[in-house]
Design a protein around this motif. Structure first.
Motif, PDB file in Angstrom:
ATOM      1  N   ARG A  52       0.841  -1.190   0.000  1.00  0.00           N
ATOM      2  CA  ARG A  52       0.000   0.000   0.000  1.00  0.00           C
ATOM      3  C   ARG A  52       0.877   1.241   0.000  1.00  0.00           C
ATOM      4  NH1 ARG A  52      -2.257  -4.816   1.420  1.00  0.00           N
ATOM      5  NH2 ARG A  52      -4.516  -4.768   1.618  1.00  0.00           N
ATOM      6  N   ARG A  53       0.616   2.126  -0.928  1.00  0.00           N
ATOM      7  CA  ARG A  53       1.366   3.374  -1.064  1.00  0.00           C
ATOM      8  C   ARG A  53       0.397   4.542  -0.974  1.00  0.00           C
ATOM      9  NH1 ARG A  53       5.568   1.927  -5.968  1.00  0.00           N
ATOM     10  NH2 ARG A  53       6.744   0.364  -4.812  1.00  0.00           N
ATOM     11  N   PRO A  54       0.930   5.750  -0.776  1.00  0.00           N
ATOM     12  CA  PRO A  54       0.032   6.911  -0.683  1.00  0.00           C
ATOM     13  C   PRO A  54      -0.862   7.095  -1.914  1.00  0.00           C
ATOM     14  CG  PRO A  54       2.225   7.522   0.050  1.00  0.00           C
ATOM     15  CD  PRO A  54       2.314   6.126  -0.503  1.00  0.00           C
ATOM     16  N   ARG A  55      -0.393   6.687  -3.051  1.00  0.00           N
ATOM     17  CA  ARG A  55      -1.173   6.856  -4.279  1.00  0.00           C
ATOM     18  C   ARG A  55      -1.442   5.524  -4.959  1.00  0.00           C
ATOM     19  NH1 ARG A  55      -1.980  12.024  -6.521  1.00  0.00           N
ATOM     20  NH2 ARG A  55      -1.005  13.582  -5.191  1.00  0.00           N
ATOM     21  N   GLY A  56      -1.980   4.580  -4.224  1.00  0.00           N
ATOM     22  CA  GLY A  56      -2.369   3.310  -4.826  1.00  0.00           C
ATOM     23  C   GLY A  56      -1.646   2.121  -4.223  1.00  0.00           C
ATOM     24  N   VAL A  57      -1.656   1.030  -4.953  1.00  0.00           N
ATOM     25  CA  VAL A  57      -1.035  -0.207  -4.500  1.00  0.00           C
ATOM     26  C   VAL A  57      -0.188  -0.795  -5.617  1.00  0.00           C
ATOM     27  CG1 VAL A  57      -2.841  -0.797  -2.836  1.00  0.00           C
ATOM     28  CG2 VAL A  57      -3.019  -1.619  -5.179  1.00  0.00           C
ATOM     29  N   VAL A  58       0.799  -1.580  -5.196  1.00  0.00           N
ATOM     30  CA  VAL A  58       1.661  -2.308  -6.119  1.00  0.00           C
ATOM     31  C   VAL A  58       1.750  -3.731  -5.603  1.00  0.00           C
ATOM     32  CG1 VAL A  58       3.998  -2.493  -7.061  1.00  0.00           C
ATOM     33  CG2 VAL A  58       2.997  -0.246  -6.664  1.00  0.00           C
ATOM     34  N   ALA A  59       1.689  -4.695  -6.496  1.00  0.00           N
ATOM     35  CA  ALA A  59       1.787  -6.091  -6.089  1.00  0.00           C
ATOM     36  C   ALA A  59       3.200  -6.396  -5.601  1.00  0.00           C
ATOM     37  CB  ALA A  59       1.434  -7.011  -7.252  1.00  0.00           C
ATOM     38  N   THR A  60       3.284  -7.143  -4.510  1.00  0.00           N
ATOM     39  CA  THR A  60       4.570  -7.636  -4.033  1.00  0.00           C
ATOM     40  C   THR A  60       4.996  -8.786  -4.941  1.00  0.00           C
ATOM     41  OG1 THR A  60       3.564  -9.249  -2.564  1.00  0.00           O
ATOM     42  CG2 THR A  60       3.996  -7.053  -1.633  1.00  0.00           C
ATOM     43  N   GLU A  61       6.150  -9.368  -4.672  1.00  0.00           N
ATOM     44  CA  GLU A  61       6.587 -10.513  -5.471  1.00  0.00           C
ATOM     45  C   GLU A  61       5.575 -11.657  -5.358  1.00  0.00           C
ATOM     46  OE1 GLU A  61      10.413 -13.507  -5.838  1.00  0.00           O
ATOM     47  OE2 GLU A  61      10.690 -11.539  -4.932  1.00  0.00           O
ATOM     48  N   ALA A  62       5.104 -11.904  -4.143  1.00  0.00           N
ATOM     49  CA  ALA A  62       4.081 -12.936  -3.942  1.00  0.00           C
ATOM     50  C   ALA A  62       2.793 -12.551  -4.660  1.00  0.00           C
ATOM     51  CB  ALA A  62       3.823 -13.146  -2.456  1.00  0.00           C
ATOM     52  N   GLY A  63       2.446 -11.270  -4.647  1.00  0.00           N
ATOM     53  CA  GLY A  63       1.253 -10.794  -5.344  1.00  0.00           C
ATOM     54  C   GLY A  63       1.361 -10.974  -6.849  1.00  0.00           C
ATOM     55  N   GLU A  64       2.551 -10.736  -7.390  1.00  0.00           N
ATOM     56  CA  GLU A  64       2.763 -10.947  -8.828  1.00  0.00           C
ATOM     57  C   GLU A  64       2.593 -12.419  -9.183  1.00  0.00           C
ATOM     58  OE1 GLU A  64       3.106  -8.963 -11.363  1.00  0.00           O
ATOM     59  OE2 GLU A  64       3.231  -7.088 -10.245  1.00  0.00           O
TER      60      GLU A  64
END
Length: 75
Positions: A52-64
């Protein structure tokens, strides 16, 4: 761990949108419901799937990895 197809669709919507809010809208879910489902998915797998970031989300390695497999399953 038990993920159903709607969980996988929601996760992909969020990853593709880069935002829980926009992903929830794409999945036709209320933000609170989508957020709770995502927390539940992460609790089930035992690792963070989204950063979780201030402007959205990015998948982690596990998320990818989950996103890759979800695309294969849903495709």
């Amino acid at each position: 761990m038990r993920l159903d197809l709607p969980d996988l669709r929601l996760f992909l919507c969020v990853v593709d949108a880069g935002s829980i809010t926009q992903g929830a809208a794409r999945a036709n879910l209320a933000l609170a419901s989508a957020s709770e489902r995502l927390r539940s998915i992460e609790a089930d797998v035992g690792v963070p799937l989204l950063e979780r970031r201030p402007r959205g989300v990015v998948a982690t390695e596990a998320g990818e990895t989950l996103a890759h497999h979800a695309r294969l399953i849903l495709g």
